[in-house]
Write an enzyme that holds these catalytic residues in place. Structure first.
Site, PDB file in Angstrom:
ATOM      1  N   LYS A 283     -39.770 164.790 -15.363  1.00 38.02           N
ATOM      2  CA  LYS A 283     -39.444 166.207 -15.261  1.00 38.02           C
ATOM      3  C   LYS A 283     -38.661 166.666 -16.496  1.00 38.02           C
ATOM      4  O   LYS A 283     -37.899 165.881 -17.056  1.00 38.02           O
ATOM      5  CB  LYS A 283     -38.551 166.441 -14.026  1.00 38.02           C
ATOM      6  CG  LYS A 283     -39.233 166.325 -12.684  1.00 38.02           C
ATOM      7  CD  LYS A 283     -38.236 166.593 -11.556  1.00 38.02           C
ATOM      8  CE  LYS A 283     -38.835 166.365 -10.193  1.00 38.02           C
ATOM      9  NZ  LYS A 283     -39.852 167.366  -9.821  1.00 38.02           N
ATOM     10  N   ARG A 357     -45.001 162.884  -1.013  1.00 36.91           N
ATOM     11  CA  ARG A 357     -46.130 162.792  -0.086  1.00 36.91           C
ATOM     12  C   ARG A 357     -46.614 161.356   0.058  1.00 36.91           C
ATOM     13  O   ARG A 357     -47.181 160.982   1.091  1.00 36.91           O
ATOM     14  CB  ARG A 357     -47.254 163.718  -0.556  1.00 36.91           C
ATOM     15  CG  ARG A 357     -47.796 163.374  -1.913  1.00 36.91           C
ATOM     16  CD  ARG A 357     -48.642 164.495  -2.498  1.00 36.91           C
ATOM     17  NE  ARG A 357     -47.827 165.604  -2.972  1.00 36.91           N
ATOM     18  CZ  ARG A 357     -48.308 166.732  -3.467  1.00 36.91           C
ATOM     19  NH1 ARG A 357     -49.623 166.902  -3.549  1.00 36.91           N
ATOM     20  NH2 ARG A 357     -47.514 167.692  -3.887  1.00 36.91           N
TER      21      ARG A 357
HETATM   22  N1  BES Z   1     -39.022 166.923  -5.204  1.00 35.31           N
HETATM   23  C1  BES Z   1     -40.046 167.693  -5.812  1.00 35.31           C
HETATM   24  C2  BES Z   1     -40.174 169.084  -5.200  1.00 35.31           C
HETATM   25  C3  BES Z   1     -39.043 170.041  -5.421  1.00 35.31           C
HETATM   26  C4  BES Z   1     -39.125 171.014  -6.401  1.00 35.31           C
HETATM   27  C5  BES Z   1     -37.918 170.010  -4.614  1.00 35.31           C
HETATM   28  C6  BES Z   1     -38.097 171.915  -6.577  1.00 35.31           C
HETATM   29  C7  BES Z   1     -36.888 170.908  -4.809  1.00 35.31           C
HETATM   30  C8  BES Z   1     -36.969 171.853  -5.772  1.00 35.31           C
HETATM   31  C9  BES Z   1     -41.387 166.997  -5.666  1.00 35.31           C
HETATM   32  O1  BES Z   1     -41.346 165.616  -5.623  1.00 35.31           O
HETATM   33  C10 BES Z   1     -42.192 167.356  -6.851  1.00 35.31           C
HETATM   34  O2  BES Z   1     -41.838 166.960  -7.918  1.00 35.31           O
HETATM   35  N2  BES Z   1     -43.266 168.101  -6.640  1.00 35.31           N
HETATM   36  C11 BES Z   1     -44.111 168.529  -7.682  1.00 35.31           C
HETATM   37  C12 BES Z   1     -45.529 168.292  -7.238  1.00 35.31           C
HETATM   38  C13 BES Z   1     -46.550 168.518  -8.310  1.00 35.31           C
HETATM   39  C14 BES Z   1     -46.482 167.421  -9.347  1.00 35.31           C
HETATM   40  C15 BES Z   1     -47.902 168.567  -7.665  1.00 35.31           C
HETATM   41  C16 BES Z   1     -43.878 170.010  -7.916  1.00 35.31           C
HETATM   42  O3  BES Z   1     -43.692 170.753  -6.928  1.00 35.31           O
HETATM   43  O4  BES Z   1     -43.843 170.429  -9.068  1.00 35.31           O
HETATM   44 MN    MN Z   2     -41.418 164.766  -7.585  1.00 34.72          MN
END
Ligand code: BES
Ligand code: MN
Ligand code: ZN
Length: 500
Positions: A283, A357
């Site tokens: 990230k 997931r």
């Molecule tokens: N933990 C994150 C989701 C999240 C985003 C929680 C913002 C709290 C605040 C999750 O694991 C994630 O990174 N999701 C990605 C999925 C994507 C790669 C399909 C996302 O939402 O960007």
């Molecule tokens: Mn994630």
């Protein structure tokens, strides 16, 4: 940490009860207060009606307050008049919100050790005093909270005692029962908030497992990495591989008040990513900043399981957490890897940041084998859900409309908001893989629902609901009864759901 505040009820006359602050209320637009506030106004020779309302123009708008000295006319040193807002907008949820505001205000005074209050909203034609008292207790607990464990200078002098004063025996009795429930829920919320607010170096998978093992009146089994492998949880293990912190699969079982005659069997699953760096698909810094909160689902589960010893529902409840970190270590899983979940389905990794997931997939398989009727998972799962619903509304989806409807109702009465998102089969298209049964991510569009459709692949023969708390678990600015930081999202909903 939540402050040690004594919340109680006392039979007596408001004007004769000694206190630093007496809290009374006023609906919007009221010029001449009636009821308890009216009695105090009379004892103060009309100070509230003539001065506060008449001269100062206090209008009773929701959450507005006015503090005045009593100069010995009543036993309390000061009176805090709080606005209840419009009578037609008044709800138990507003009592909770208001009570959080009141306690914060009293704490700021610095010298308010003992605060007494009327039972907001429980007058003639009002709410059941039990409901009212429960909301006051919940709000007071929520409002008292601050996470100052790592501050050298702790928040200053606090309110020691908060007492609801009422003349009627009947009201006192009901209020006592309400306070008891409110305290249980308030402390469950604060338990979850403490864990989510913790630094990731503290709240590790091992720590979550230890907390689970220390819970009372439940049976806890923690599976270590070898056992996780034996159970065939390849999706969960794939995520865990990149971290030096070992994964823990946690199963907490509460058997019910009368185990031989339980009414329902429920499993609740919380996403337990103790830190989400994104993995190799790392990230950017701004997105990683709050990723210690990626175990907020797990924190909610631990808080709820901890509260069951006090709530004593007669249903069997299983609390399940697949806890690990998502890190880009040398042994991390990679885009292109193919993981096999517990139910044998294969998943091609499209993006290592869609890790939640994967851990939930194995947890869902596990839960569906427990012989429960209902499975609810709660997870900080997708940024797409935050885009869709913002940071005050959680997303909910699932395979059984009545379960979803009940959860939304429980959310509303608990002071939370949820909105249903659809799981149309069209969403499955974007998860198609050329070489495995599915990919772990698809299109960015509709991302929350796509994640839901992904999870559904691991649900078998149960009523299932999935709650996405990515936006609501952790807030950047104060909202209603909550300051910024962890909110304990889902705790009140799940408790209400279990207790219904
Ligand atoms: N933990 C994150 C989701 C999240 C985003 C929680 C913002 C709290 C605040 C999750 O694991 C994630 O990174 N999701 C990605 C999925 C994507 C790669 C399909 C996302 O939402 O960007
Ligand atoms: Mn994630
Ligand atoms: Zn995550």
């Amino acid at each position: 940490m939540a402050d040690k505040i004594e919340i109680s009820v006392e039979k007596g006359l408001l004007e004769k009860t000694p206190a630093n602050v007496l809290v009374v209320n006023l609906f919007e637009g009221v010029k001449i207060p009636a009821g308890a506030t009216g009695a105090i106004d009379a004892a103060l020779d009309g100070l509230i009606s003539k001065f506060v309302i008449g001269k100062e123009g206090f209008d009773g708008k929701f959450g507005k307050t006015y503090l005045l000295p009593t100069h010995g006319k009543i036993a309390a040193e000061k009176v805090l008049v709080v606005g209840l807002g419009k009578n037609k907008d008044f709800t138990p949820n507003r009592i909770r919100e208001l009570s959080a505001k009141v306690i914060k205000k009293c704490q700021k005074m610095g010298n308010a050790k003992k605060v007494i209050s009327v039972l907001h909203g429980a007058g003639i034609g009002g709410y059941d005093p039990e409901v009212s008292a429960r909301m006051i207790a919940e709000g007071t607990f929520i409002g008292c909270y601050s996470f100052d464990k790592y501050k050298s200078e702790k928040s200053p002098k606090k309110v020691d005692e908060f007492t609801i004063v009422d003349m009627s025996d009947e009201n006192c009795k009901k209020a006592k029962a309400g306070i008891k429930k409110g305290k249980i829920i308030g402390s469950a919320l604060n338990f979850a908030r403490d864990l989510s607010n913790e630094q990731p170096a503290y709240a590790t998978p091992t720590k979550l497992a230890e907390i689970a093992q220390d819970l009372k009146d439940v049976e806890t089994k923690v599976y270590d990495i070898d056992e996780i492998e034996e159970m065939g949880m390849g999706a969960f293990l794939g995520v865990a591989k990149g971290s030096i912190q070992l994964p823990k699969f946690i199963h907490i079982k509460y058997k019910g008040a009368n185990p031989k005659a339980v009414q329902r069997k429920i499993a609740i699953i919380g996403k337990g990513i103790c830190f989400d760096s994104g993995g190799l698909d790392i990230k950017p810094p701004s997105s990683m900043l709050n990723m210690k909160d990626d175990m907020s689902g797990a924190a909610a589960i631990l808080a709820v399981m901890n509260a069951l010893k006090d709530l004593k529902p007669n249903c069997e409840v299983h609390g399940i957490i697949a806890a690990c970190e998502n890190m880009p270590g040398a042994s991390a899983y990679k885009p292109g890897d193919i993981l096999t979940a517990k139910n044998g389905k294969t998943i091609e990794i499209d993006n290592t940041d869609a890790e939640g997931r994967l851990t939930l997939a194995d947890a869902l398989c596990y839960a569906c084998e427990l012989g429960v009727d209902e499975v609810i998972d709660i997870a900080t799962l997708t940024g797409a859900c935050v885009v869709a619903l913002g940071s005050t509304v959680s997303g909910i989806m699932g395979n059984h409309q009545p379960t979803i409807d009940k959860l939304i109702k429980c959310a509303n009465s608990g002071g939370e908001k949820m909105w249903q998102l659809p799981l149309f089969e069209e969403y499955a298209d974007s998860l198609k893989s050329d070489i495995a049964d599915m990919k772990n991510t698809g299109s960015r569009m509709g991302g929350a629902q796509i994640a839901g459709v992904f999870l559904q692949n691991f649900v078998k023969k149960v009523h299932w609901a999935h709650i996405d708390i990515a936006g609501t678990a952790y807030i950047d600015k104060p909202y209603k009864e909550f300051p910024k930081g962890a909110t304990g999202a889902g705790v009140r909903t799940l408790i209400n759901y279990i207790m219904m």
